[in-house]
Design a protein around this motif. Sequence first.
Motif, PDB file in Angstrom:
ATOM      1  N   PHE A  86       0.839  -1.188   0.000  1.00 52.65           N
ATOM      2  CA  PHE A  86       0.000   0.000   0.000  1.00 52.65           C
ATOM      3  C   PHE A  86       0.876   1.240   0.000  1.00 52.65           C
ATOM      4  CE2 PHE A  86       0.738  -0.444   4.526  1.00 52.65           C
ATOM      5  CZ  PHE A  86       0.916   0.869   4.953  1.00 52.65           C
ATOM      6  N   ALA A  87       0.352   2.313  -0.563  1.00 51.60           N
ATOM      7  CA  ALA A  87       1.010   3.625  -0.535  1.00 51.60           C
ATOM      8  C   ALA A  87      -0.101   4.663  -0.489  1.00 51.60           C
ATOM      9  CB  ALA A  87       1.879   3.836  -1.760  1.00 51.60           C
ATOM     10  N   THR A 116       5.587  -5.127   6.574  1.00 55.69           N
ATOM     11  CA  THR A 116       6.513  -4.047   6.871  1.00 55.69           C
ATOM     12  C   THR A 116       5.901  -2.712   6.493  1.00 55.69           C
ATOM     13  OG1 THR A 116       8.380  -5.494   6.410  1.00 55.69           O
ATOM     14  CG2 THR A 116       8.821  -3.133   6.368  1.00 55.69           C
ATOM     15  N   ILE A 117       6.015  -1.754   7.383  1.00 53.34           N
ATOM     16  CA  ILE A 117       5.694  -0.371   7.027  1.00 53.34           C
ATOM     17  C   ILE A 117       7.035   0.311   6.815  1.00 53.34           C
ATOM     18  CG2 ILE A 117       4.715   1.822   7.763  1.00 53.34           C
ATOM     19  CD1 ILE A 117       2.495   0.282   9.110  1.00 53.34           C
ATOM     20  N   ILE A 137       9.671  -1.048   9.611  1.00 48.99           N
ATOM     21  CA  ILE A 137       9.213  -1.618  10.875  1.00 48.99           C
ATOM     22  C   ILE A 137       8.272  -2.788  10.607  1.00 48.99           C
ATOM     23  CG2 ILE A 137       9.544   0.441  12.295  1.00 48.99           C
ATOM     24  CD1 ILE A 137       6.596   1.074  11.915  1.00 48.99           C
ATOM     25  N   SER A 138       8.478  -3.854  11.324  1.00 51.00           N
ATOM     26  CA  SER A 138       7.607  -5.020  11.205  1.00 51.00           C
ATOM     27  C   SER A 138       6.324  -4.741  11.968  1.00 51.00           C
ATOM     28  CB  SER A 138       8.283  -6.258  11.786  1.00 51.00           C
ATOM     29  OG  SER A 138       9.412  -6.574  11.034  1.00 51.00           O
ATOM     30  N   VAL A 139       5.210  -5.036  11.318  1.00 51.07           N
ATOM     31  CA  VAL A 139       3.922  -4.811  11.966  1.00 51.07           C
ATOM     32  C   VAL A 139       3.077  -6.066  11.924  1.00 51.07           C
ATOM     33  CG1 VAL A 139       3.843  -2.327  11.546  1.00 51.07           C
ATOM     34  CG2 VAL A 139       2.885  -3.873   9.850  1.00 51.07           C
ATOM     35  N   SER A 140       2.245  -6.185  12.941  1.00 52.49           N
ATOM     36  CA  SER A 140       1.265  -7.251  13.034  1.00 52.49           C
ATOM     37  C   SER A 140       0.118  -6.720  13.883  1.00 52.49           C
ATOM     38  CB  SER A 140       1.895  -8.509  13.646  1.00 52.49           C
ATOM     39  OG  SER A 140       2.410  -8.213  14.924  1.00 52.49           O
ATOM     40  N   GLN A 141      -0.855  -7.559  14.129  1.00 51.45           N
ATOM     41  CA  GLN A 141      -2.029  -7.179  14.909  1.00 51.45           C
ATOM     42  C   GLN A 141      -1.605  -6.571  16.255  1.00 51.45           C
ATOM     43  OE1 GLN A 141      -5.030  -7.439  13.620  1.00 51.45           O
ATOM     44  NE2 GLN A 141      -6.377  -7.162  15.336  1.00 51.45           N
ATOM     45  N   ALA A 165       2.211   7.220   3.887  1.00 53.82           N
ATOM     46  CA  ALA A 165       2.539   5.916   4.473  1.00 53.82           C
ATOM     47  C   ALA A 165       2.756   4.928   3.332  1.00 53.82           C
ATOM     48  CB  ALA A 165       1.428   5.428   5.389  1.00 53.82           C
ATOM     49  N   ILE A 166       3.782   4.098   3.490  1.00 52.27           N
ATOM     50  CA  ILE A 166       4.103   3.081   2.494  1.00 52.27           C
ATOM     51  C   ILE A 166       4.358   1.774   3.234  1.00 52.27           C
ATOM     52  CG2 ILE A 166       5.724   2.368   0.690  1.00 52.27           C
ATOM     53  CD1 ILE A 166       6.389   5.375   0.366  1.00 52.27           C
ATOM     54  N   GLY A 167       3.746   0.694   2.747  1.00 51.73           N
ATOM     55  CA  GLY A 167       3.941  -0.618   3.355  1.00 51.73           C
ATOM     56  C   GLY A 167       4.136  -1.683   2.301  1.00 51.73           C
TER      57      GLY A 167
END
Length: 183
Positions: A86-87, A116-117, A137-141, A165-167
């Motif tokens: 996403f961007a 990742t974001i 940065i690693s992201v999760s719930q 924001a970019i992921g």
Amino acid sequence: MFVIIAIQKKNGHVIMVNSVKKFVNSAKILAVALSLLILCFHASAIADTMPDTIQMKDSSNYAQRGVTINKKLGIPESVMIQDGFFAVGVQGNVPKDVTVEEAIVSFPEKPEEKGTINRIIIVGPDKSIEFDCRPDISVSQDVDLITICGKGPVKLKAGNTDYLAIGTGLKPDLYTRLRVNLQ
């Protein structure tokens, strides 16, 4: 690298071989494209600063692209993930000064989603950076973006605010929704 140029003489005129002509034409096109690139983009875009790196869109017409805006804060609160990516670049209007203590990631449709974001940046109406989280940065719930970015509470000033924001690498479901609950 060596370039061999073949030259023919015909009727007293020097004529370049077709392959050299193609190379010269390609170089001319490249020079024109580079000139246009330099003219079209401000120097700060090359230096990777927020306002010029992505064309900001008015947040009022983003609904058709899967982005929902937090009406209270004027910035995105959810975005559709497509192909694990996403961007978002949105210019919204923060109605009044506000402090955001937490920004909790959730994947409402697929809680097991991870990824990742790559970048989050918020630029206030005075063009000062109000929040910037660059490292991948690693992201999760249930991850708190403000905590993981090491940035204490975020103070958003009233007025036009740019949000980027970019992921990437979001999976296992490549098509889902990422939501950030702002508190």
